[in-house]
Design a protein around this motif. Structure first.
Motif, PDB file in Angstrom:
ATOM      1  N   HIS A 308     137.332 -44.083 -32.196  1.00 48.15           N
ATOM      2  CA  HIS A 308     138.015 -43.411 -31.096  1.00 48.15           C
ATOM      3  C   HIS A 308     139.282 -44.135 -30.673  1.00 48.15           C
ATOM      4  CE1 HIS A 308     134.819 -40.582 -30.527  1.00 48.15           C
ATOM      5  NE2 HIS A 308     133.935 -41.480 -30.124  1.00 48.15           N
ATOM      6  N   LEU A 309     140.100 -43.412 -29.922  1.00 48.38           N
ATOM      7  CA  LEU A 309     141.315 -43.940 -29.326  1.00 48.38           C
ATOM      8  C   LEU A 309     141.484 -43.321 -27.943  1.00 48.38           C
ATOM      9  CD1 LEU A 309     144.084 -45.541 -30.039  1.00 48.38           C
ATOM     10  CD2 LEU A 309     145.029 -43.228 -30.245  1.00 48.38           C
ATOM     11  N   LYS A 310     141.977 -44.129 -26.997  1.00 46.76           N
ATOM     12  CA  LYS A 310     142.426 -43.619 -25.704  1.00 46.76           C
ATOM     13  C   LYS A 310     143.824 -44.162 -25.428  1.00 46.76           C
ATOM     14  CE  LYS A 310     138.488 -42.212 -22.957  1.00 46.76           C
ATOM     15  NZ  LYS A 310     137.909 -42.246 -21.579  1.00 46.76           N
ATOM     16  N   LEU A 311     144.608 -43.386 -24.668  1.00 46.63           N
ATOM     17  CA  LEU A 311     145.975 -43.756 -24.352  1.00 46.63           C
ATOM     18  C   LEU A 311     146.188 -43.755 -22.840  1.00 46.63           C
ATOM     19  CD1 LEU A 311     147.698 -41.546 -27.062  1.00 46.63           C
ATOM     20  CD2 LEU A 311     147.554 -44.040 -27.102  1.00 46.63           C
ATOM     21  N   SER A 312     147.012 -44.683 -22.369  1.00 43.89           N
ATOM     22  CA  SER A 312     147.345 -44.763 -20.961  1.00 43.89           C
ATOM     23  C   SER A 312     148.862 -44.773 -20.800  1.00 43.89           C
ATOM     24  CB  SER A 312     146.760 -46.027 -20.335  1.00 43.89           C
ATOM     25  OG  SER A 312     147.215 -46.200 -18.998  1.00 43.89           O
ATOM     26  N   LYS A 313     149.362 -43.959 -19.860  1.00 43.34           N
ATOM     27  CA  LYS A 313     150.793 -43.895 -19.570  1.00 43.34           C
ATOM     28  C   LYS A 313     151.185 -44.756 -18.374  1.00 43.34           C
ATOM     29  CE  LYS A 313     151.246 -39.167 -21.356  1.00 43.34           C
ATOM     30  NZ  LYS A 313     151.637 -37.761 -21.029  1.00 43.34           N
ATOM     31  N   ASP A 314     150.206 -45.371 -17.705  1.00 47.07           N
ATOM     32  CA  ASP A 314     150.488 -46.107 -16.474  1.00 47.07           C
ATOM     33  C   ASP A 314     149.872 -47.511 -16.502  1.00 47.07           C
ATOM     34  OD1 ASP A 314     147.817 -45.412 -16.266  1.00 47.07           O
ATOM     35  OD2 ASP A 314     148.100 -44.043 -14.586  1.00 47.07           O
ATOM     36  N   ASN A 315     150.002 -48.161 -17.664  1.00 46.22           N
ATOM     37  CA  ASN A 315     149.557 -49.551 -17.819  1.00 46.22           C
ATOM     38  C   ASN A 315     148.085 -49.760 -17.482  1.00 46.22           C
ATOM     39  OD1 ASN A 315     151.928 -50.631 -18.843  1.00 46.22           O
ATOM     40  ND2 ASN A 315     152.728 -51.203 -16.841  1.00 46.22           N
ATOM     41  N   GLY A 316     147.267 -48.756 -17.828  1.00 41.73           N
ATOM     42  CA  GLY A 316     145.823 -48.920 -17.702  1.00 41.73           C
ATOM     43  C   GLY A 316     145.228 -48.481 -16.393  1.00 41.73           C
ATOM     44  N   ALA A 317     146.021 -47.942 -15.482  1.00 39.12           N
ATOM     45  CA  ALA A 317     145.463 -47.430 -14.225  1.00 39.12           C
ATOM     46  C   ALA A 317     144.596 -46.203 -14.485  1.00 39.12           C
ATOM     47  CB  ALA A 317     146.576 -47.104 -13.238  1.00 39.12           C
ATOM     48  N   THR A 318     145.057 -45.323 -15.388  1.00 41.90           N
ATOM     49  CA  THR A 318     144.285 -44.155 -15.807  1.00 41.90           C
ATOM     50  C   THR A 318     144.406 -44.004 -17.320  1.00 41.90           C
ATOM     51  OG1 THR A 318     146.164 -42.642 -15.498  1.00 41.90           O
ATOM     52  CG2 THR A 318     144.677 -42.978 -13.613  1.00 41.90           C
ATOM     53  N   TRP A 319     143.467 -43.259 -17.877  1.00 43.75           N
ATOM     54  CA  TRP A 319     143.414 -43.067 -19.324  1.00 43.75           C
ATOM     55  C   TRP A 319     143.246 -41.594 -19.660  1.00 43.75           C
ATOM     56  CZ3 TRP A 319     144.181 -47.158 -22.668  1.00 43.75           C
ATOM     57  CH2 TRP A 319     144.179 -48.428 -22.066  1.00 43.75           C
ATOM     58  N   GLY A 320     143.831 -41.192 -20.781  1.00 42.11           N
ATOM     59  CA  GLY A 320     143.710 -39.821 -21.240  1.00 42.11           C
ATOM     60  C   GLY A 320     142.367 -39.551 -21.887  1.00 42.11           C
ATOM     61  N   ASP A 321     142.218 -38.355 -22.427  1.00 37.42           N
ATOM     62  CA  ASP A 321     140.979 -37.956 -23.079  1.00 37.42           C
ATOM     63  C   ASP A 321     140.690 -38.815 -24.313  1.00 37.42           C
ATOM     64  OD1 ASP A 321     140.415 -35.906 -21.309  1.00 37.42           O
ATOM     65  OD2 ASP A 321     141.480 -34.394 -22.495  1.00 37.42           O
ATOM     66  N   GLU A 322     139.446 -38.924 -24.617  1.00 38.34           N
ATOM     67  CA  GLU A 322     139.015 -39.622 -25.827  1.00 38.34           C
ATOM     68  C   GLU A 322     139.453 -38.841 -27.059  1.00 38.34           C
ATOM     69  OE1 GLU A 322     134.658 -39.768 -27.190  1.00 38.34           O
ATOM     70  OE2 GLU A 322     135.000 -41.763 -26.313  1.00 38.34           O
ATOM     71  N   ILE A 323     140.111 -39.515 -27.984  1.00 40.95           N
ATOM     72  CA  ILE A 323     140.573 -38.918 -29.237  1.00 40.95           C
ATOM     73  C   ILE A 323     139.715 -39.463 -30.357  1.00 40.95           C
ATOM     74  CG2 ILE A 323     142.522 -38.707 -30.831  1.00 40.95           C
ATOM     75  CD1 ILE A 323     144.306 -39.391 -28.305  1.00 40.95           C
ATOM     76  N   THR A 324     139.075 -38.585 -31.108  1.00 39.95           N
ATOM     77  CA  THR A 324     138.226 -39.011 -32.215  1.00 39.95           C
ATOM     78  C   THR A 324     139.038 -39.032 -33.503  1.00 39.95           C
ATOM     79  OG1 THR A 324     136.259 -38.102 -31.169  1.00 39.95           O
ATOM     80  CG2 THR A 324     136.123 -38.540 -33.525  1.00 39.95           C
ATOM     81  N   LEU A 325     139.147 -40.215 -34.085  1.00 39.31           N
ATOM     82  CA  LEU A 325     139.925 -40.395 -35.306  1.00 39.31           C
ATOM     83  C   LEU A 325     139.068 -40.273 -36.564  1.00 39.31           C
ATOM     84  CD1 LEU A 325     141.960 -43.537 -34.162  1.00 39.31           C
ATOM     85  CD2 LEU A 325     142.739 -41.155 -34.156  1.00 39.31           C
ATOM     86  N   ARG A 326     137.759 -40.565 -36.432  1.00 46.06           N
ATOM     87  CA  ARG A 326     136.892 -40.537 -37.606  1.00 46.06           C
ATOM     88  C   ARG A 326     135.466 -40.258 -37.155  1.00 46.06           C
ATOM     89  NH1 ARG A 326     136.964 -45.064 -42.463  1.00 46.06           N
ATOM     90  NH2 ARG A 326     135.817 -43.798 -43.981  1.00 46.06           N
ATOM     91  N   CYS A 327     134.794 -39.346 -37.854  1.00 43.04           N
ATOM     92  CA  CYS A 327     133.390 -39.053 -37.571  1.00 43.04           C
ATOM     93  C   CYS A 327     132.824 -38.230 -38.723  1.00 43.04           C
ATOM     94  CB  CYS A 327     133.237 -38.290 -36.254  1.00 43.04           C
ATOM     95  SG  CYS A 327     133.969 -36.641 -36.248  1.00 43.04           S
ATOM     96  N   GLY A 328     131.502 -38.096 -38.740  1.00 45.64           N
ATOM     97  CA  GLY A 328     130.858 -37.173 -39.669  1.00 45.64           C
ATOM     98  C   GLY A 328     130.801 -37.608 -41.110  1.00 45.64           C
ATOM     99  N   ASP A 329     130.967 -38.909 -41.393  1.00 46.87           N
ATOM    100  CA  ASP A 329     130.896 -39.351 -42.793  1.00 46.87           C
ATOM    101  C   ASP A 329     129.737 -40.306 -43.035  1.00 46.87           C
ATOM    102  OD1 ASP A 329     132.056 -41.401 -41.366  1.00 46.87           O
ATOM    103  OD2 ASP A 329     133.704 -41.742 -42.760  1.00 46.87           O
TER     104      ASP A 329
END
Length: 379
Positions: A308-329
């Protein structure tokens, strides 16, 4: 031509279809071998050159516990890429100068060298090609030692003793920030008062590693643990760290803390990740060229682990949705421990260990994997 992107929701986050350009590749694989734990060692980059550490051991299917390896055969290894992670060569840490016995760097008594006391300061932490790495004797109270390199990790000097700093023992992984020629900040994992892992603090040297001072505790003791931080400097006075955390009841997640006074005091923030699965995941934190923070981690599951990956636009005060980069293998929960870096072209390279043990089609050996992707495609 109309391009349709298909998404499906996983664990309150989002996973993308193959319309996104995400590459999965192999850093190290060998039949009959076990590759693991890049997060315990370190990852360094010099433009398009990347160096990452890991453990290699003999595969042992009937080993007790989670990890299917023969600990007595474990050795520290390094993988190096000269093309931004598209191809890799591997080398043996012992042959490169790392000759002190460690938790997963086993050797006979006649070969193992004892850690030394550093008597001459390290000249310049900011010098091109500098790298520093920690090893430990066990995961609870250590002790810890460190090596350093002046030639991009091709050879290493040490090991040198790292002091316990008045704690019950320190079991460091590699997490440090270079602040000047003679000044370096290191984030430590120390034993709690019961001798078990762990509590996270921050120490600093201002004389090239000759002496170290425990500047602050970041976390307090509790019946679970806080271990394996991944940290950034955001300004001359602001520090930010993410930490692998487990509660008394066994819930694993990633916590976050901020210091506005260069590490003298810390404020706990909203947890970036509420659940990292059965066994948990250490974080891999990077500040992107566009100013966002990127947090890589693994959700570990007996029914199929995920990257997974998460991204923050405000230096970690809030975070965006969880992004799944790899699964199901077909990866069981003996996976994870990521490191991550950004290439000159903006793509992120995440390195971790992986397997396909839940399938009958592929062999179950654990290997070192990479996932390469462009974070600009994720808003």
């Amino acid at each position: 031509m109309l391009l349709i992107l298909i998404f499906f929701q996983v664990d309150r986050g989002w996973s993308q279809s193959n319309d996104w350009n995400i590459e999965h590749d192999i850093v190290f694989y060998e039949e009959g071998k076990y590759g693991g734990w890049p997060a315990n060692h370190g990852m360094w980059t010099w433009d398009g050159e990347i160096l990452v550490g890991y453990v290699e051991a003999s595969y042992l299917e009937k080993n007790k516990g989670l990890h299917t390896y023969d600990a007595s055969t474990s050795k520290s290894k390094y993988a190096r890429s000269l093309d931004g992670g598209d191809s890799w060569t591997t080398s043996d840490a012992f042959e490169m100068g790392q000759k002190t016995w460690g938790h997963n760097h086993r050797m006979s008594e006649d070969k193992a060298k004892k850690p030394m006391v550093l008597t001459e300061p390290i000249k310049d932490f900011t010098a091109p090609g500098f790298a520093l790495t920690f090893t430990r004797h066990n995961n609870d109270y250590g002790p810890s030692q460190f090596y350093y390199s002046s030639d991009k990790g091709r050879t290493w000097k040490g090991a040198f003793e790292f002091p316990n700093l008045g704690t019950g023992g320190i079991a460091n992984r590699t997490d440090y920030i270079i602040d000047g020629k003679q000044t370096l900040t290191v984030f430590i994992t120390a034993a709690k008062s019961n001798g078990e892992e762990g509590r996270v603090g921050m120490a600093r040297t201002q004389d090239g590693g000759l002496t170290w001072k425990l500047e602050s505790w970041i976390t307090s003791e509790h019946d679970g643990f806080d271990i394996m931080p991944s940290s950034l400097r955001l300004s001359d006075t602001e520090l930010f760290t993410t930490i692998r955390t487990r509660t008394e009841d066994g819930l694993d997640y990633i916590s976050a803390y901020r210091s506005q006074d260069n590490g003298k005091s810390w404020e706990r923030l909203k947890n970036p990740v509420l659940h990292t699965g059965r066994g948990g995941s250490p974080p891999a934190l990077v500040k992107l060229k566009d100013g966002r923070l990127a947090l890589g981690y693994i959700f570990r599951s007996d029914n199929g682990s995920r990257v997974h990956l998460k991204l923050s636009k405000d230096n970690g005060a809030t975070w965006g949705d969880e992004i799944t980069l790899r699964c199901g293998d077909g990866a069981n929960r003996d996976v994870g421990y990521p490191r991550m870096t950004q290439r000159p072209d903006g793509k992120l390279v995440m390195v971790y260990y992986w397997n396909h043990a839940l399938t009958n089609k592929e062999k179950p050996y654990r290997y070192i994997a990479s996932t390469i992707f462009d974070p600009s495609q994720f808003d």
